[in-house]
Design an enzyme around this catalytic site. Structure first.
Site, mmCIF file in Angstrom:
data_model
loop_
_atom_site.group_PDB
_atom_site.id
_atom_site.type_symbol
_atom_site.label_atom_id
_atom_site.label_comp_id
_atom_site.label_asym_id
_atom_site.label_seq_id
_atom_site.Cartn_x
_atom_site.Cartn_y
_atom_site.Cartn_z
ATOM 1 N N ILE A 31 35.014 28.926 25.587
ATOM 2 C CA ILE A 31 34.088 29.789 26.324
ATOM 3 C C ILE A 31 34.591 30.005 27.753
ATOM 4 O O ILE A 31 34.258 31.007 28.392
ATOM 5 C CB ILE A 31 32.671 29.166 26.297
ATOM 6 C CG1 ILE A 31 32.123 29.241 24.867
ATOM 7 C CG2 ILE A 31 31.723 29.899 27.240
ATOM 8 C CD1 ILE A 31 30.822 28.495 24.679
ATOM 9 N N HIS A 63 47.419 44.235 32.337
ATOM 10 C CA HIS A 63 46.066 44.394 32.887
ATOM 11 C C HIS A 63 45.668 45.875 32.913
ATOM 12 O O HIS A 63 44.509 46.208 32.671
ATOM 13 C CB HIS A 63 45.975 43.774 34.285
ATOM 14 C CG HIS A 63 46.142 42.278 34.278
ATOM 15 N ND1 HIS A 63 45.471 41.462 33.390
ATOM 16 C CD2 HIS A 63 46.908 41.450 35.032
ATOM 17 C CE1 HIS A 63 45.804 40.198 33.600
ATOM 18 N NE2 HIS A 63 46.685 40.172 34.585
ATOM 19 N N GLY A 114 48.323 39.413 29.522
ATOM 20 C CA GLY A 114 49.642 38.939 29.935
ATOM 21 C C GLY A 114 50.595 38.871 28.757
ATOM 22 O O GLY A 114 51.748 39.335 28.834
ATOM 23 N N ASP A 134 40.882 38.414 26.919
ATOM 24 C CA ASP A 134 42.085 37.600 27.069
ATOM 25 C C ASP A 134 43.253 38.198 26.289
ATOM 26 O O ASP A 134 43.063 38.766 25.212
ATOM 27 C CB ASP A 134 41.782 36.178 26.566
ATOM 28 C CG ASP A 134 42.752 35.167 27.125
ATOM 29 O OD1 ASP A 134 43.523 35.508 28.053
ATOM 30 O OD2 ASP A 134 42.759 34.034 26.639
ATOM 31 N N LEU A 173 23.036 51.979 28.877
ATOM 32 C CA LEU A 173 23.832 50.762 28.652
ATOM 33 C C LEU A 173 23.842 49.963 29.942
ATOM 34 O O LEU A 173 24.170 50.500 31.009
ATOM 35 C CB LEU A 173 25.272 51.136 28.261
ATOM 36 C CG LEU A 173 26.271 49.970 28.202
ATOM 37 C CD1 LEU A 173 25.956 49.027 27.035
ATOM 38 C CD2 LEU A 173 27.710 50.479 28.056
ATOM 39 N N GLU A 201 38.418 30.862 38.705
ATOM 40 C CA GLU A 201 39.700 30.161 38.559
ATOM 41 C C GLU A 201 40.892 31.136 38.644
ATOM 42 O O GLU A 201 42.011 30.733 38.951
ATOM 43 C CB GLU A 201 39.736 29.417 37.209
ATOM 44 C CG GLU A 201 38.732 28.263 37.101
ATOM 45 C CD GLU A 201 37.271 28.701 36.847
ATOM 46 O OE1 GLU A 201 37.047 29.835 36.377
ATOM 47 O OE2 GLU A 201 36.355 27.895 37.130
HETATM 48 C C1 FPP Z 1 42.899 37.692 30.885
HETATM 49 O O1 FPP Z 1 44.140 37.913 30.237
HETATM 50 C C2 FPP Z 1 42.514 38.878 31.660
HETATM 51 C C3 FPP Z 1 42.275 38.901 32.996
HETATM 52 C C4 FPP Z 1 42.374 37.704 33.855
HETATM 53 C C5 FPP Z 1 41.945 40.154 33.698
HETATM 54 C C6 FPP Z 1 41.004 41.082 32.965
HETATM 55 C C7 FPP Z 1 41.045 42.393 33.591
HETATM 56 C C8 FPP Z 1 41.080 43.562 32.929
HETATM 57 C C9 FPP Z 1 40.960 43.664 31.459
HETATM 58 C C10 FPP Z 1 41.271 44.838 33.650
HETATM 59 C C11 FPP Z 1 40.169 45.295 34.515
HETATM 60 C C12 FPP Z 1 38.847 45.440 33.860
HETATM 61 C C13 FPP Z 1 37.833 46.127 34.391
HETATM 62 C C14 FPP Z 1 36.506 46.083 33.718
HETATM 63 C C15 FPP Z 1 38.003 46.958 35.618
HETATM 64 P P1 FPP Z 1 45.384 36.989 30.628
HETATM 65 O O2 FPP Z 1 46.041 37.591 31.806
HETATM 66 O O3 FPP Z 1 44.910 35.591 30.806
HETATM 67 O O4 FPP Z 1 46.291 37.118 29.364
HETATM 68 P P2 FPP Z 1 47.264 35.971 28.750
HETATM 69 O O5 FPP Z 1 46.354 34.874 28.246
HETATM 70 O O6 FPP Z 1 47.962 36.690 27.637
HETATM 71 O O7 FPP Z 1 48.184 35.541 29.835
#
Ligand code: FPP
Length: 232
Positions: free
Chosen positions: A177, A19, A5, A2, A113, A49
């Site tokens: 979680i 991302h 963004g 997380d 792994l 979600e």
């Molecule tokens: C949450 O951060 C992150 C996601 C919804 C996407 C996670 C994807 C990646 C890390 C890239 C791809 C990974 C792989 C393994 C190919 P958020 O967008 O909710 O951040 P925020 O809370 O700051 O808005």
């Protein structure tokens, strides 16, 4: 993972850039796990979600998954990583599904792994699909409803061939979680950090592992019991 963004917003850049930085951090984390000899890593890349996010962001994430699969799978295989995906694949494009299947087939004999990417996954979805599997077996007369216990339910869940996770790490400051591996986390140690995912690196992983090492895992027993067992 997380905080992508917010990481981008702090830099006045689009969320998609966060991302992309998050995908680089995921690679670093995989490297660090290989180096530390960690046998299994499960990354929550996309929740059920997350489809509700703006179309532009979902589109950027799908592009990123596609590119990451094209770029990384052979290298993961070379390094002895077994790659798997958990979640409902039906909503992903045929391109992405084909690459997921190729990555799983190519790497299925690797053991260094166990890397699992949770995509269109949620813990409740996992429990519901396990319940459906068991109900089907019962209807077919292969399983008595009275015989359904924790072992039977556990064996119908995603990741049933791996031990339960020991350590859960959530970046980005929230202490939730968020529908991750609900069943499998029963006795997991939880670690929360304010670090945003794109800034999570080997040093951050080391901090999490050190915190984990300082925890006393009693699994319902007392400290005295544990002490006398380790002395004997
Ligand atoms: C949450 O951060 C992150 C996601 C919804 C996407 C996670 C994807 C990646 C890390 C890239 C791809 C990974 C792989 C393994 C190919 P958020 O967008 O909710 O951040 P925020 O809370 O700051 O808005």
């Amino acid at each position: 993972m997380d905080g992508n963004g917010r990481w981008a917003k702090m830099r006045h850049r689009p969320r998609s850039l966060g991302h992309r930085a998050g995908a680089r951090a995921a690679n670093l984390c995989i490297d660090a796990c290989l180096e530390a000899g960690i046998p299994a890593l499960t990354l929550f890349a996309f929740s059920r979600e997350n489809w509700q996010r703006p179309d532009e962001e979902v589109g950027a994430l799908m592009q990123l998954f596609l590119r990451a699969l094209d770029r990384e799978v052979d290298e993961l295989h070379r390094r002895g990583v077994r790659l798997r995906f958990i979640g409902e694949r039906g909503a992903f494009s045929a391109d992405i599904r084909a690459r997921m299947a190729r990555g799983e087939t190519l790497t299925r004999a690797n053991t260094r792994l166990h890397l699992t990417i949770a995509a269109d996954y949620s813990g409740r979805w996992d429990l519901a699909q396990a319940a459906r599997t068991l109900a089907r077996r019962a209807l077919e007369g292969r399983l008595s409803p009275d015989a359904i216990g924790e072992a039977e339910l556990g064996s119908a869940l995603a990741l049933s061939d791996l031990p339960d996770p020991d350590l859960f790490i959530r970046t980005g400051g929230d202490t939730r979680i968020s529908n991750f591996l609900l069943w499998q986390l029963a006795y997991c140690e939880l670690y929360f950090t304010d670090t945003l995912w794109p800034d999570f690196d080997a040093a951050q992983l080391r901090l999490a592992l050190d915190a984990f090492a300082s925890r006393e895992r009693r699994f319902g027993r007392t400290s005295d019991q544990l002490a006398s067992e380790s002395a004997s």
